[in-house]
Design a protein around this motif. Structure first.
Motif, PDB file in Angstrom:
ATOM      1  N   LEU A  92       0.863  -1.185   0.000  1.00 41.83           N
ATOM      2  CA  LEU A  92       0.000   0.000   0.000  1.00 41.83           C
ATOM      3  C   LEU A  92       0.893   1.225   0.000  1.00 41.83           C
ATOM      4  N   VAL A  93       0.516   2.232  -0.833  1.00 40.57           N
ATOM      5  CA  VAL A  93       1.313   3.466  -0.982  1.00 40.57           C
ATOM      6  C   VAL A  93       0.528   4.635  -0.395  1.00 40.57           C
ATOM      7  N   TYR A  94       1.213   5.382   0.510  1.00 40.77           N
ATOM      8  CA  TYR A  94       0.618   6.589   1.089  1.00 40.77           C
ATOM      9  C   TYR A  94       1.043   7.813   0.264  1.00 40.77           C
ATOM     10  N   PRO A  95       0.275   8.917   0.333  1.00 43.67           N
ATOM     11  CA  PRO A  95       0.712  10.175  -0.305  1.00 43.67           C
ATOM     12  C   PRO A  95       2.088  10.607   0.209  1.00 43.67           C
ATOM     13  N   THR A  96       2.891  11.217  -0.688  1.00 43.95           N
ATOM     14  CA  THR A  96       4.261  11.705  -0.425  1.00 43.95           C
ATOM     15  C   THR A  96       5.287  10.575  -0.346  1.00 43.95           C
ATOM     16  N   SER A 148       3.773   3.921   7.419  1.00 45.40           N
ATOM     17  CA  SER A 148       4.414   3.110   6.381  1.00 45.40           C
ATOM     18  C   SER A 148       5.604   2.312   6.919  1.00 45.40           C
ATOM     19  N   HIS A 149       6.206   2.787   8.043  1.00 44.70           N
ATOM     20  CA  HIS A 149       7.355   2.092   8.625  1.00 44.70           C
ATOM     21  C   HIS A 149       6.956   1.076   9.704  1.00 44.70           C
ATOM     22  N   LEU A 150       5.691   0.991  10.016  1.00 43.37           N
ATOM     23  CA  LEU A 150       5.233   0.074  11.069  1.00 43.37           C
ATOM     24  C   LEU A 150       4.809  -1.268  10.460  1.00 43.37           C
ATOM     25  N   PRO A 151       4.939  -2.375  11.219  1.00 48.65           N
ATOM     26  CA  PRO A 151       4.590  -3.714  10.704  1.00 48.65           C
ATOM     27  C   PRO A 151       3.078  -3.954  10.685  1.00 48.65           C
ATOM     28  N   LEU A 152       2.375  -3.047  10.009  1.00 50.09           N
ATOM     29  CA  LEU A 152       0.910  -3.191   9.914  1.00 50.09           C
ATOM     30  C   LEU A 152       0.562  -4.118   8.762  1.00 50.09           C
ATOM     31  N   LYS A 153      -0.503  -4.902   8.944  1.00 49.50           N
ATOM     32  CA  LYS A 153      -1.014  -5.694   7.841  1.00 49.50           C
ATOM     33  C   LYS A 153      -1.841  -4.782   6.935  1.00 49.50           C
ATOM     34  N   ILE A 154      -2.152  -5.263   5.713  1.00 51.99           N
ATOM     35  CA  ILE A 154      -2.836  -4.443   4.717  1.00 51.99           C
ATOM     36  C   ILE A 154      -4.143  -3.852   5.246  1.00 51.99           C
ATOM     37  N   GLY A 169      -4.902  -2.979   8.239  1.00 53.39           N
ATOM     38  CA  GLY A 169      -4.545  -1.895   9.158  1.00 53.39           C
ATOM     39  C   GLY A 169      -4.036  -0.668   8.430  1.00 53.39           C
ATOM     40  N   LYS A 170      -3.203  -0.893   7.423  1.00 53.45           N
ATOM     41  CA  LYS A 170      -2.687   0.236   6.647  1.00 53.45           C
ATOM     42  C   LYS A 170      -3.807   0.925   5.861  1.00 53.45           C
ATOM     43  N   GLN A 171      -4.731   0.091   5.342  1.00 56.44           N
ATOM     44  CA  GLN A 171      -5.863   0.649   4.604  1.00 56.44           C
ATOM     45  C   GLN A 171      -6.743   1.498   5.519  1.00 56.44           C
ATOM     46  N   ASP A 172      -6.864   1.044   6.791  1.00 57.80           N
ATOM     47  CA  ASP A 172      -7.652   1.803   7.763  1.00 57.80           C
ATOM     48  C   ASP A 172      -7.050   3.193   7.977  1.00 57.80           C
ATOM     49  N   ILE A 173      -5.718   3.274   8.067  1.00 60.84           N
ATOM     50  CA  ILE A 173      -5.035   4.583   8.205  1.00 60.84           C
ATOM     51  C   ILE A 173      -5.276   5.427   6.961  1.00 60.84           C
ATOM     52  N   VAL A 229      -7.486  14.064  10.460  1.00 65.86           N
ATOM     53  CA  VAL A 229      -6.079  13.992  10.834  1.00 65.86           C
ATOM     54  C   VAL A 229      -5.906  13.610  12.298  1.00 65.86           C
ATOM     55  N   LYS A 230      -6.704  14.210  13.217  1.00 64.93           N
ATOM     56  CA  LYS A 230      -6.577  13.881  14.644  1.00 64.93           C
ATOM     57  C   LYS A 230      -6.838  12.396  14.880  1.00 64.93           C
ATOM     58  N   GLU A 231      -7.869  11.883  14.256  1.00 69.44           N
ATOM     59  CA  GLU A 231      -8.209  10.464  14.420  1.00 69.44           C
ATOM     60  C   GLU A 231      -7.094   9.587  13.873  1.00 69.44           C
ATOM     61  N   ARG A 232      -6.505  10.039  12.723  1.00 72.95           N
ATOM     62  CA  ARG A 232      -5.424   9.245  12.129  1.00 72.95           C
ATOM     63  C   ARG A 232      -4.218   9.213  13.062  1.00 72.95           C
ATOM     64  N   LEU A 233      -3.861  10.388  13.647  1.00 76.64           N
ATOM     65  CA  LEU A 233      -2.739  10.437  14.591  1.00 76.64           C
ATOM     66  C   LEU A 233      -2.976   9.519  15.791  1.00 76.64           C
ATOM     67  N   ASN A 234      -4.198   9.558  16.337  1.00 77.88           N
ATOM     68  CA  ASN A 234      -4.528   8.713  17.497  1.00 77.88           C
ATOM     69  C   ASN A 234      -4.421   7.224  17.167  1.00 77.88           C
ATOM     70  N   LYS A 235      -4.850   6.862  15.941  1.00 81.35           N
ATOM     71  CA  LYS A 235      -4.775   5.441  15.559  1.00 81.35           C
ATOM     72  C   LYS A 235      -3.318   4.976  15.468  1.00 81.35           C
ATOM     73  N   VAL A 236      -2.481   5.834  14.882  1.00 84.67           N
ATOM     74  CA  VAL A 236      -1.065   5.445  14.754  1.00 84.67           C
ATOM     75  C   VAL A 236      -0.410   5.362  16.131  1.00 84.67           C
ATOM     76  N   ILE A 237      -0.740   6.323  17.018  1.00 82.38           N
ATOM     77  CA  ILE A 237      -0.202   6.298  18.391  1.00 82.38           C
ATOM     78  C   ILE A 237      -0.625   5.006  19.103  1.00 82.38           C
ATOM     79  N   SER A 238      -1.907   4.662  18.976  1.00 84.72           N
ATOM     80  CA  SER A 238      -2.433   3.468  19.637  1.00 84.72           C
ATOM     81  C   SER A 238      -1.716   2.210  19.144  1.00 84.72           C
ATOM     82  N   PHE A 239      -1.501   2.137  17.829  1.00 89.86           N
ATOM     83  CA  PHE A 239      -0.840   0.945  17.300  1.00 89.86           C
ATOM     84  C   PHE A 239       0.607   0.842  17.784  1.00 89.86           C
ATOM     85  N   ILE A 240       1.320   2.001  17.799  1.00 95.71           N
ATOM     86  CA  ILE A 240       2.707   1.979  18.269  1.00 95.71           C
ATOM     87  C   ILE A 240       2.776   1.520  19.725  1.00 95.71           C
TER      88      ILE A 240
END
Length: 773
Positions: free
Chosen positions: A18-22, A169-175, A177-181, A187-198
């Motif tokens: 999966l490819v993220y923007p940038t 993109s650097h975390l060992p997420l399955k597809i 999970g990455k699609q969910d991001i 943006v706030k919800e996305r940041l919280n999800k990444v924090i929670s996973f880490i």
């Protein structure tokens, strides 16, 4: 965040990616549709829409196999590889949502809505970004999978949405999970999800680290022990100690595993083995533990012989090895028949009771042979310590298991025929009562869990067939006797002894003395004379000794005088054995006054007993001699009282007890005698002496007397009748209530002796006194 424009672009499905923007990365493209989509994009404006497949296993995906949210990317570079695949360098631009889906010229075209993300973020976003960076830094330090330079790169990003995408993109997420991001536009919800996973990933990594450290320590300990053992082997080898204790422990461990013992016993054995390995060989406890382990691995836990439950074969074995003993054989065959039907009968506890020399021990051995079981014998004569049965506790010096476990080790199987010899000869003292310890052994409901003080672990005795032997049942405690099935072996008739001598005793002694049948012949008349004139017993042990004596003398004649053949007849028997030791037939040669022949039961079988009465002037004193027991003395008193009460009817002077002293004597005064069955014999002898009427010499009698002259039943009728036959008596008087026991008397004896049932002394006198009718 503002919506971007709608556009029509080629679609490139991605498998497991999966490819993220940038993001900028290389893709290898090999599927035909994907290659055509790339070529079409290169012709137009180098834009392509990247969407992940839901199932990476599908080779030709349709619209339903793809996620709806993807990334609009720009093709920066494309290279065709030799294997036909295309290597593409793409850069993610914006998120996009598929509006429509078309297939044109074997490639996909999609209409998408793009999302332009130019949001810088507020204070809360800044705080979330700082937290995310801190967690990501901790994650990098723990995981070691992301380089430190990566953190330097992402820490310079100021856009919160882009920061969340790059770190995701650097975390060992399955597809999924990455699609969910990717699909999280807020943006706030996305940041919280990444924090929670880490955070979750950090906890998992910390747990993995702990487990790894624990495994490493265990491996280090194992390697250390291995290294030390190898060093120990090397040292022992240099010292010439071969493998020393290490090799011994390994051998013992193999034996424990192969012994088949119960789980609890196995655990104890392994625990003791570990202790043995650590204790120096010079320690006193080392030998104690070693002996204990040796016992655990050598006693049988699962080994068993297969029973041959063939009734005809068993009957043949018993008949070949033993003549007579029909009731005993019948009982054994009944047991085998029931076991053949049920396959699960618990071992019975038989007790063979009888005088010495009747073949109790050899019969038990034959039972084992007939069943194809191992045979083991434990002699209990003189045992007076409970630990002889249950063993000693290991805290004592020289401790060892009891006789039960010792014998099971000798047997080598869990289902032997176990002979408890001389069970009536046990005694007790301050060290305990061994007969009480046998209660558990001989109880079928308890012996599956027998506990020996030395072994300590439960041992199963339920498969063992126990057989006990005893000469005198009276000395066996009641509770112990109650657990056994008593089978009486009374003794043998003369004809049975003759057959036993011909079939078993003589051939065995000939073989033992190195003689052939052609060198020594003992004729039947000599054997009969041997039985009558040189032995007096219920069994055949003395008979075998006399035959052995004949064999020895015959061997000397053959060797010294070079005789080729020795024949022993009744006439020549005296040359081999000397003068006869006994007079055949102990019956009186003539009718006598005051002498009656009684029938007695002793530990050596039945015997005849002459009871004498003499009168002398006096004042009615009653004297009893002959080493009589209390019960027999009371029988004499009872007989005397009866005679006094019936004096007139019997034709005796009514005041005889004032004129005479009466002396009652039983010969063989050194031999203790007791029991009530001599009552009618004493009364008959007393009446004969007082009336002057002689007693018939061919009549023997047995029975207990009451004050009213009634005759009560007695025991041991078979043995007593055999002794009467041996003594040459032709008539015996027995209590009426013993009629049921007549069938136990052998036919050969019944044919030669008249058996008279009596219920009162008057009937006894009619048959016993000369002139009475």
């Amino acid at each position: 965040m503002a919506n971007g424009e709608e556009m029509l672009v080629p679609l490139l499905p991605l498998r497991g990616l999966l490819v993220y923007p940038t993001m900028v990365l290389h893709l290898d493209v090999g599927r035909d549709k994907s290659v055509q989509a790339l070529e079409k994009a290169m012709v137009d404006d180098n834009l392509i829409f990247l969407v992940a497949q839901k199932d990476m296993g599908i080779d030709d995906p349709s619209q339903n196999d793809l996620f709806e949210m993807g990334t609009l990317a720009k093709i920066k570079q494309m290279l065709k590889l030799p294997n036909g695949t295309m290597r593409v360098l793409v850069e993610g631009l914006q998120r996009g949502f598929i509006q429509s889906f078309d297939e044109v010229d074997d490639s996909f075209l999609v209409k998408i809505d793009t999302y332009d993300e130019a949001y810088k973020g507020d204070l809360e976003d800044r705080a979330l970004m700082r937290t995310l960076l801190e967690y990501f830094d901790q994650y990098i330090k723990i995981s070691k999978k992301v380089s430190a330079e990566t953190f330097s790169t992402v820490s310079d990003i100021e856009e919160p949405g882009r920061l969340a995408d790059i770190i995701a993109s650097h975390l060992p997420l399955k597809i999924p999970g990455k699609q969910d991001i990717l699909e999280t536009l807020d943006v706030k919800e996305r940041l919280n999800k990444v924090i929670s996973f880490i955070q979750n990933e950090k906890e998992v990594l910390q747990l993995e680290k702990k487990i790894g450290q624990r495994v490493k320590k265990s491996m280090e300990r194992t390697q250390k022990e291995y290294y030390l053992r190898e060093q120990m082997k090397a040292i022992q080898k240099e010292l010439g100690d071969k493998e020393g204790k290490t090799g011994e422990v390994a051998t013992l461990r193999e034996k424990i595993e192969a012994a088949g013992m119960s789980e609890s016993a196995k655990a104890v054995a392994l625990r003791e083995l570990d202790r043995y390995e650590k204790i120096p060989a010079s320690s006193a406890e080392s030998s104690v533990i070693r002996n204990y382990i040796d016992w655990l691995v050598t006693i049988p836990w699962t080994e068993a012989t297969e029973d041959i439950l063939n009734i005809k074969r068993a009957e043949k074995v018993l008949d070949d090895e033993h003549y007579g003993l029909e009731k005993v054989k019948e009982r054994v065959l009944e047991y085998l028949a029931v076991q053949q039907l049920t396959k699960s009968l618990k071992g019975p506890i038989l007790c063979l009771s009888g005088p010495p020399g009747v073949g109790k021990t050899s019969l038990a051995r034959s039972i084992a042979t007939s069943m194809n079981r191992n045979f083991v014998r434990a002699s209990l004569g003189g045992v007076r310590d409970e630990s002889e049965i249950r063993g000693h506790r290991r805290t004592y010096v020289g401790a060892m298991p009891g006789r039960i476990i010792q014998s099971m080790k000798k047997a080598g199987t869990i289902n032997p025929v176990f002979l408890l010899d001389e069970i009536d000869k046990m005694s007790n003292d301050f060290r305990g009562d061994p007969s009480s310890a046998l209660l558990e052994v001989l109880d079928p409901e308890q012996n599956h869990n027998f506990s020996d003080h030395y072994i300590e672990e439960p041992y199963d005795l339920s498969n063992v067939m126990f057989i006990a032997t005893a000469n005198n049942l009276a000395t066996i405690p009641g509770p112990l006797r109650d657990r056994m099935e008593i089978i009486n072996i009374a003794g043998y008739t003369e004809l049975e002894k003759l057959e036993i001598a011909k079939r078993h005793l003589a051939p065995r002694q000939l073989a033992d003395h190195g003689l052939q049948k052609s060198q020594l012949q003992i004729r039947d008349d000599a054997l009969m004379a041997l039985i009558r004139l040189y032995t007096r017993e219920a069994g055949v042990r003395s008979l075998e000794r006399e035959i052995a004596s004949i064999c020895r003398k015959a061997a000397r004649l053959i060797v010294s005088e070079e005789k080729k053949r020795v024949v022993v007849t009744e006439k020549s028997l005296e040359e081999f054995l000397g003068k006869p030791r006994f007079r055949y037939g102990q019956a009186e040669l003539e009718d006598q006054v005051g002498v009656a022949t009684g029938l007695a039961y002793t530990a050596a079988g039945g015997d005849t007993l002459a009871i004498e009465v003499s009168l002398s002037s006096g004042k009615g004193k009653l004297v009893l001699t002959g080493k009589l027991g209390d019960v027999m003395k009371e029988s004499a008193q009872t007989a005397f009282s009866y005679v006094r009460s019936k004096a007139k009817e019997l034709g005796i002077e009514e005041n005889f007890y004032e004129k005479y002293d009466i002396h009652i004597h039983v010969p063989e005064g050194a031999v203790p005698k007791d029991g009530p069955s001599a009552g009618i014999t004493i009364a008959t002898a007393l009446i004969s002496a007082l009336t002057g009427k002689p007693i018939r010499k061919e009549v023997g009698m047995t029975g207990e007397i009451t004050l009213r002259g009634r005759v009560l039943p007695i025991g041991g009728l078979k043995e007593k009748s055999l002794s009467a036959h041996r003594a040459g008596l032709t008539k015996i008087l027995i209590p009426y209530d013993n009629e049921k026991d007549i069938e136990d008397i052998p036919d050969s004896v019944r044919e030669r002796i008249e058996i008279v049932l009596v219920s009162h002394l008057d009937e006894v006198l009619k048959h016993a006194l000369v002139g009475e009718k």
